[in-house]
Every structure is written in structure tokens, then in C-alpha cells.
Design a protein around this motif. Structure first.
Motif, mmCIF file in Angstrom:
data_model
loop_
_atom_site.group_PDB
_atom_site.id
_atom_site.type_symbol
_atom_site.label_atom_id
_atom_site.label_comp_id
_atom_site.label_asym_id
_atom_site.label_seq_id
_atom_site.Cartn_x
_atom_site.Cartn_y
_atom_site.Cartn_z
ATOM 1 N N VAL A 406 3.247 7.411 0.340
ATOM 2 C CA VAL A 406 2.050 6.764 -0.208
ATOM 3 C C VAL A 406 2.356 6.133 -1.559
ATOM 4 C CG1 VAL A 406 -0.248 7.212 -1.147
ATOM 5 C CG2 VAL A 406 0.409 8.192 1.053
ATOM 6 N N ALA A 407 3.075 6.862 -2.413
ATOM 7 C CA ALA A 407 3.408 6.328 -3.740
ATOM 8 C C ALA A 407 4.300 5.099 -3.631
ATOM 9 C CB ALA A 407 4.084 7.420 -4.570
ATOM 10 N N GLU A 408 5.300 5.123 -2.740
ATOM 11 C CA GLU A 408 6.189 3.967 -2.575
ATOM 12 C C GLU A 408 5.449 2.768 -2.004
ATOM 13 O OE1 GLU A 408 10.305 4.192 -1.206
ATOM 14 O OE2 GLU A 408 10.045 6.361 -1.078
ATOM 15 N N ALA A 409 4.574 2.998 -1.015
ATOM 16 C CA ALA A 409 3.826 1.886 -0.421
ATOM 17 C C ALA A 409 2.900 1.251 -1.439
ATOM 18 C CB ALA A 409 3.040 2.380 0.788
ATOM 19 N N ALA A 410 2.234 2.062 -2.252
ATOM 20 C CA ALA A 410 1.340 1.529 -3.274
ATOM 21 C C ALA A 410 2.116 0.768 -4.343
ATOM 22 C CB ALA A 410 0.535 2.665 -3.899
ATOM 23 N N ALA A 411 3.249 1.322 -4.768
ATOM 24 C CA ALA A 411 4.066 0.637 -5.773
ATOM 25 C C ALA A 411 4.604 -0.685 -5.241
ATOM 26 C CB ALA A 411 5.222 1.538 -6.198
ATOM 27 N N ARG A 459 -10.554 -1.892 -3.529
ATOM 28 C CA ARG A 459 -9.912 -0.581 -3.506
ATOM 29 C C ARG A 459 -8.500 -0.683 -4.079
ATOM 30 N NH1 ARG A 459 -9.938 1.428 2.410
ATOM 31 N NH2 ARG A 459 -9.352 -0.764 2.721
ATOM 32 N N SER A 460 -8.050 0.395 -4.644
ATOM 33 C CA SER A 460 -6.710 0.419 -5.224
ATOM 34 C C SER A 460 -5.667 0.475 -4.119
ATOM 35 C CB SER A 460 -6.560 1.634 -6.146
ATOM 36 O OG SER A 460 -6.666 2.832 -5.394
ATOM 37 N N ALA A 461 -4.443 0.129 -4.481
ATOM 38 C CA ALA A 461 -3.355 0.164 -3.511
ATOM 39 C C ALA A 461 -3.096 1.589 -3.028
ATOM 40 C CB ALA A 461 -2.088 -0.427 -4.137
ATOM 41 N N SER A 462 -3.273 2.560 -3.905
ATOM 42 C CA SER A 462 -3.035 3.957 -3.517
ATOM 43 C C SER A 462 -4.041 4.422 -2.474
ATOM 44 C CB SER A 462 -3.096 4.863 -4.746
ATOM 45 O OG SER A 462 -2.098 4.525 -5.684
ATOM 46 N N SER A 463 -5.317 4.059 -2.661
ATOM 47 C CA SER A 463 -6.331 4.485 -1.696
ATOM 48 C C SER A 463 -6.101 3.829 -0.332
ATOM 49 C CB SER A 463 -7.733 4.148 -2.222
ATOM 50 O OG SER A 463 -7.874 2.741 -2.389
ATOM 51 N N ARG A 464 -5.704 2.560 -0.334
ATOM 52 C CA ARG A 464 -5.428 1.901 0.938
ATOM 53 C C ARG A 464 -4.195 2.501 1.615
ATOM 54 N NH1 ARG A 464 -4.061 -3.377 0.265
ATOM 55 N NH2 ARG A 464 -4.078 -3.340 -1.996
ATOM 56 N N ALA A 465 -3.176 2.863 0.819
ATOM 57 C CA ALA A 465 -1.986 3.497 1.391
ATOM 58 C C ALA A 465 -2.323 4.860 1.988
ATOM 59 C CB ALA A 465 -0.901 3.633 0.322
ATOM 60 N N GLU A 467 -5.226 5.748 3.208
ATOM 61 C CA GLU A 467 -5.995 5.522 4.433
ATOM 62 C C GLU A 467 -5.075 5.126 5.592
ATOM 63 O OE1 GLU A 467 -9.621 2.639 6.050
ATOM 64 O OE2 GLU A 467 -9.080 2.668 3.926
ATOM 65 N N GLU A 468 -4.092 4.267 5.311
ATOM 66 C CA GLU A 468 -3.141 3.892 6.349
ATOM 67 C C GLU A 468 -2.326 5.101 6.814
ATOM 68 O OE1 GLU A 468 -0.583 0.617 5.629
ATOM 69 O OE2 GLU A 468 -2.194 -0.748 5.016
ATOM 70 N N LEU A 469 -1.937 5.963 5.865
ATOM 71 C CA LEU A 469 -1.168 7.150 6.220
ATOM 72 C C LEU A 469 -1.952 8.050 7.170
ATOM 73 C CD1 LEU A 469 1.458 8.871 5.484
ATOM 74 C CD2 LEU A 469 -0.068 10.099 3.943
ATOM 75 N N LEU A 497 0.702 -2.009 4.693
ATOM 76 C CA LEU A 497 1.498 -1.442 3.610
ATOM 77 C C LEU A 497 2.660 -0.610 4.161
ATOM 78 C CD1 LEU A 497 -1.279 -0.331 1.081
ATOM 79 C CD2 LEU A 497 -0.083 -2.503 1.267
ATOM 80 N N LEU A 498 2.370 0.235 5.134
ATOM 81 C CA LEU A 498 3.428 1.051 5.716
ATOM 82 C C LEU A 498 4.438 0.199 6.483
ATOM 83 C CD1 LEU A 498 1.507 4.191 7.034
ATOM 84 C CD2 LEU A 498 2.731 3.902 4.885
ATOM 85 N N ALA A 499 3.973 -0.887 7.097
ATOM 86 C CA ALA A 499 4.879 -1.758 7.838
ATOM 87 C C ALA A 499 5.897 -2.403 6.904
ATOM 88 C CB ALA A 499 4.090 -2.823 8.591
ATOM 89 N N GLU A 500 5.449 -2.831 5.743
ATOM 90 C CA GLU A 500 6.374 -3.439 4.788
ATOM 91 C C GLU A 500 7.374 -2.419 4.284
ATOM 92 O OE1 GLU A 500 8.078 -6.573 3.006
ATOM 93 O OE2 GLU A 500 6.309 -6.641 4.322
ATOM 94 N N LEU A 501 6.913 -1.182 4.077
ATOM 95 C CA LEU A 501 7.830 -0.128 3.641
ATOM 96 C C LEU A 501 8.795 0.248 4.759
ATOM 97 C CD1 LEU A 501 8.451 1.701 1.215
ATOM 98 C CD2 LEU A 501 6.916 3.408 2.208
ATOM 99 N N ALA A 502 8.324 0.252 6.005
ATOM 100 C CA ALA A 502 9.193 0.558 7.141
ATOM 101 C C ALA A 502 10.317 -0.462 7.261
ATOM 102 C CB ALA A 502 8.371 0.607 8.426
ATOM 103 N N LYS A 503 10.031 -1.724 6.996
ATOM 104 C CA LYS A 503 11.078 -2.745 7.034
ATOM 105 C C LYS A 503 12.188 -2.435 6.040
ATOM 106 C CE LYS A 503 9.237 -7.128 8.748
ATOM 107 N NZ LYS A 503 8.869 -8.511 8.371
#
Length: 556
Positions: A406-411, A459-465, A467-469, A497-503
Motif C-alpha cells: 500500500v505504501a509503495e503504490a501510494a508513493a 481521496r488520498s493515494a493511500s486510501s485508494r491503495a 481500497e484496491e488492496l 495503482l496495484l497494476a502499475e506496481l505489479a509492472k
């Protein structure tokens, strides 16, 4: 006239329909009849006589003509893609083949292909690779060194990335001469090759006294059949007689542990034929001191093959180049440790199997123990929908990985937004006049006092991350037989957000297999007959062999 034997020269008779046509000394009427009533014969052309040549045969193609350029380009592709020497353009058979295919074409010299045609193809392919790399957001690198037959040390860099359509691609970037010893680059995060880790653990098991002695006996027998033509022929006859697969015996290579397992498996497969061949009188004369294995040795060989089979399967899994491999390291490593630990060794295991498992467990237990390695491997496994449950971790460790993701996706989201804002600020904007006033609609006039407009709170990036998690964990897991990249291609809009981190994680290779395959190709380029190739030519040929698309290069 009736009864007359004179030839009638006033008419011609069609052999097909027996129709008579007037004859006036030429074939005009006969040809017109054929075109009108037998049109299927009118388009046929008589082949020229053997000694008849057209003017086209004597006209050479200009070097700057499109036809000549296309043939020259195809030859350059042939040299680069099929690892052919530049001198192939001077070989008698190659010249004869081209003269048969296109007699008007003049083959350029070897120097032209060395200095012009291949470098031009290299520059074009290099621009395409650079363009593809600029469109991706993350690139992982593999780098290793190899030594040519001319005792020159080279280092090759390979890039790995995931395209917008979620396809894992690899591109060789550069091959350069290294005159000093090479070490890892400290300012880049790197992961140890898991195939190398498996090799070290398996090599430790192969050095056990019981195993090494048995391998020596098998190696002596297989080496004898490789050296003796009589024994090899007798083995072939026994294979046919016993209806066994007609396979040659294998001998292990010191640098490849799985070659020892292959040697044992092939020996066990051909053991009846080997025993029968060694007992034949012809073989006993040439190899009287060679004896087959005893029943105890055969049982030990079967136990060794059974104990090492999981290691071989793990190596094959990690050798895939079309699916992510970094995410597979943690599950495989944990499973191998579980299957080989002392508490997990089955009571029915023989002492040999138990000894092999404990040796493998002791070596694997030392690997990937740092916090950085664990975080990288566990995060990659979590972002792979096949392993997102992380069953090999405790609940506390699972929650820690969730928080890190979550922290990496938000960052990452904040970084992307910041970069986009910088680009917009640097882009000059045109001044616009005041916006025209809009007349309120009748609906706003009637219901505006009752229904006020609800402002959307961003919403903040952390809250969206987060929710996706949560949604990602609720989604059903992917089958182990499926490709995780295909899953992400379908669900990237649901988890942006998670898709971009997965890449960023799944493009990282878990092994250096891709680099080793480059070395194998390089060995076919820098052969004993081509050991004088300059480093620049080695770089060009290796780059083209791995990156050149022949169909697109020839405009197909």
C-alpha cells in the motif's frame, strides 16, 4: 475431290472440334478460331527455346534499384539472424543459389556487408529498441560476463520490461569488452539468481560420498560406451532387441548439476540394454574391466534421482522467459525448505535420500535471508495473483507485506502526479478570455434550493491503495497454470495503482537464464573460424540476432 489424293490447301481443320476454317496462307483465321471457341488455350505461352535468351537476362540490376536493395537487405538479415559469417557471400554455393534465383543481381563484397549493410541494419533496429524502451515505465537489467574463444572478456546487458499490453519482453542492449574484473553495481537493487542458488544446493548434495562414488561408476560406464564403437553398436542392437528407446547414454558436465541427474535417469532407462551389452563377448574383449552396477547401486541411483527431481523441476520452472519468475522464488524456496527440513523428512526415506535432503536444506537455508531480499520477493509474490495469499508466511508477515505494498503504490501514484504537474507547469499555456456566462437551466431554477450540489472530496493515494488492496484480496486467486500477466491485462482498470506496481516487480527476472542464453548465442558467433571479429562486430551481430524482427525488417 472424291477419289483424289491431293492435299486440300484451302481449309484448316481444328483437331478439337473438327471445324473447318478458310486458309489464306497464314494462321490468322486459325488463331481467331482458337480465341473464340477455345479461349482456355489462347493464354498459354510457348516456352522459349533452350538457347533463346531475352534481353532481360543481359541487363544487370542497378545497385540502387529497389529490387537490389531488398535482396541486399535480406542477405544482411540472413547473416545476422542465422549467425552466418560475412564470408558466406563469397561461398560458391551461396553465389550459385543467388544467381539461380535472380541472375541480374550482383552480390556486393564482404567488406560492404561488414561496413555498410549490417551496421545500417543495426542502427535501424537500435532505434526501434530505444523507442520501445522509452514507452515503458520500468526496466530491469541482467548483466554478466563471458569469455570468447579469443580469450577476450565481454559483458552483455539485457533489458526486461512489460509492455502496455502486458507482454514480457527482453532486449539485448549492448556487448562490450571488459579489461578489468567485474563486480555487482552497488547503487542498484539486485537479486541473486535463483537458478544459481539451486545449482549450489544441488552441487552440495552431489558431493556427498555415497552420491559422488555412484556417479563415478556410472560416468565410467557411459564414458566407455562413448569411446568404444563396438560397445556402442552392441548397445544399439540390445536396445532394439529389448524394445527400449534408442537413446544415447549421457555423461555429466561439471558446471551443470542437472546433467548428473540426466545421466542417472538415462542410465536407469537403458540399464537392461547396458547390462546385456557389457556381457556380450565382443564388448568383454575391449572392456573386460568394465562391470555393470549391482542391484544395491541401482536402488541407490533410483533414490538419488527421486531426491533430486524437485530441484530439476524448480530449475525448469525458473527457466521460463514468457512469464514472471521473480514472484515464483519465494513460494519455491519455502516449499523446498519445507520438504527437505529434518522434521519434514518422511520416515520411509532411505538414509541416502535423507542425507541429500538435509544437504539441500542446509544450503538453501542460507539464501535470501536479508530483510531487503525478503521484502522484494514477498512483494513480488503478493502482486502475482497466483500467490497473493502468501500461505508460506505468518499472518503478521502477511500484514506487513500488505502495508508495504500500500505504501509503495501510494508513493508511486504521488510520484506520477508530481511528474505530470511538472510537465504541465513547463508547458506554455495560451491565455484565454473570460468564460461566457451560462444561463441557469430550468431544473436548477426549480430545484436548486432543495437539491444542493454535492462536492466530491478527493481521496488520498493511500486510501485508494488500501481500497484496491482489499478488493484484490477478495478476488478469487488465479490458477497456477495461468499467466499472471494475462490476469493483470484484464483487471488493470479495476486495480490501477496495484497494476502499475505489479509492472515494476513482475518485469524483474528471477534468474540470469536469459543472459546465459545470450552467451550460448555468442559462442556460435565468435567461433574458432571467426575469432578475429572485432568487439564492435560482435556487439552488432549479437544485438541483431536477439532483437531483429526479420519479417518487419523486410517489409513483410
Amino acid at each position: 475431290m472424291p477419289g483424289s489424293t491431293a492435299l486440300d490447301m484451302t481449309h484448316t481443320v481444328c483437331k478439337l472440334c473438327k471445324t473447318k476454317t478458310k486458309y489464306f496462307g497464314s494462321t490468322t483465321n486459325a488463331r481467331a478460331h482458337i480465341n473464340r471457341h477455345h479461349s482456355e488455350l489462347s493464354d498459354t505461352e510457348q516456352p522459349p527455346a533452350a538457347d533463346q535468351r531475352t534481353l532481360q537476362c543481359f541487363t544487370k540490376l542497378p545497385a540502387n534499384s529497389e529490387r537490389a536493395k531488398k535482396i541486399t537487405r535480406s542477405i544482411a538479415c540472413f547473416i545476422a539472424k542465422d549467425l552466418r559469417p560475412y564470408s558466406v557471400v563469397e561461398n560458391e554455393g551461396f553465389v550459385c543459389m543467388l544467381q539461380t534465383a535472380e541472375p541480374r543481381y550482383t552480390i556486393p563484397s564482404r567488406k560492404f556487408f561488414t561496413e555498410t549493410a549490417v551496421p545500417q541494419l543495426y542502427n535501424e533496429t537500435k532505434r526501434k529498441v530505444a523507442s520501445a524502451l522509452t514507452e515503458t515505465t520500468r526496466v530491469a537489467l541482467t548483466c554478466d560476463a563471458w569469455t570468447s574463444r579469443a580469450t577476450k572478456s565481454f559483458v552483455t546487458f539485457t533489458a526486461h520490461y512489460i509492455t502496455d499490453t502486458w507482454v514480457l519482453e527482453s532486449r539485448v542492449l549492448q556487448t562490450r569488452v571488459m579489461h578489468e574484473s567485474h563486480t555487482a553495481i552497488d547503487n542498484l537493487a539486485h537479486i541473486t539468481c535463483f537458478a544459481h542458488t539451486l545449482n549450489l544446493a544441488a552441487q552440495r548434495a552431489l558431493k556427498l560420498t555415497t552420491v559422488s562414488r555412484l556417479l563415478g561408476r556410472i560416468r565410467r560406464i557411459t564414458g566407455f560406451f562413448h569411446r568404444s564403437a563396438i560397445a556402442n553398436h552392441e548397445l544399439l542392437e540390445k536396445q532394439k532387441l529389448l524394445q527400449l528407446p534408442v537413446h544415447k547414454l549421457k555423461t555429466d558436465v561439471a558446471t551443470r548439476w542437472n546433467s548428473a541427474l540426466d545421466m542417472i535417469e538415462r542410465f536407469l532407462e537403458q540399464q537392461p540394454a547396458i547390462c546385456a551389452a557389457l556381457l556380450s563377448p565382443q564388448v568383454r574383449k575391449s572392456g573386460s574391466d568394465i562391470c555393470t552396477l549391482s542391484d544395491t547401486d541401482i536402488s541407490t541411483a533410483e533414490e538419488i534421482a527421486s531426491a533430486l527431481k524437485p530441484m530439476k523441476d524448480a530449475t525448469h520452472i525458473m527457466s521460463e522467459d514468457s512469464t514472471p519468475t521473480l514472484s515464483v522464488i519465494a513460494p519455491l524456496h519455502a516449499q523446498l525448505l519445507h520438504d527437505t527440513e529434518a522434521a519434514g523428512v518422511a520416515a520411509a526415506d532411505t538414509p541416502v535420500i535423507r542425507e541429500i535432503k538435509l544437504a539441500i536444506h542446509d544450503d538453501l537455508g542460507k539464501r535470501y535471508s536479508s530483510a531487503r531480499d525478503k521484502r522484494m520477493l514477498y512483494s513480488a509474490s503478493f502482486l502475482d495473483p497466483r500467490f497473493k495469499a502468501l500461505p508460506f508466511l505468518t499472518e503478521e508477515d502477511q500484514l506487513e507485506i500488505h502495508a508495504n505494498v500500500v505504501a509503495e503504490a501510494a508513493a508511486l501514484e504521488r510520484q506520477v502526479n508530481s511528474e505530470e504537474a511538472e510537465v504541465e507547469s513547463e508547458t506554455p499555456q495560451q491565455e484565454e478570455g473570460p468564460a461566457p456566462k451560462r444561463k441557469p437551466s430550468a431544473l436548477v431554477t426549480l430545484l436548486g434550493k432543495t437539491f444542493t450540489e454535492v462536492s466530491v472530496v478527493p481521496r488520498s493515494a493511500s486510501s485508494r491503495a488500501e481500497e484496491e488492496l482489499k478488493k484484490y484480496l477478495e478476488a478469487p486467486p488465479l490458477s497456477l497454470a495461468e499467466n499472471p500477466l494475462s490476469w493483470w491485462r484484464t483487471h488493470q482498470t479495476a486495480f490501477p495503482l496495484l497494476a502499475e506496481l505489479a509492472k515494476r516487480y513482475l518485469c524483474i527476472p528471477g534468474t540470469s537464464v536469459a543472459a546465459e542464453r545470450v552467451f550460448s548465442t555468442a559462442g556460435e558467433i565468435v567461433t574458432a573460424q571467426r575469432s578475429s571479429l572485432t568487439p564492435a562486430h560482435v556487439d552488432q551481430l549479437l544485438f541483431l540476432q536477439k532483437n531483429l524482427n526479420v519479417a518487419s525488417a523486410n517489409g513483410q
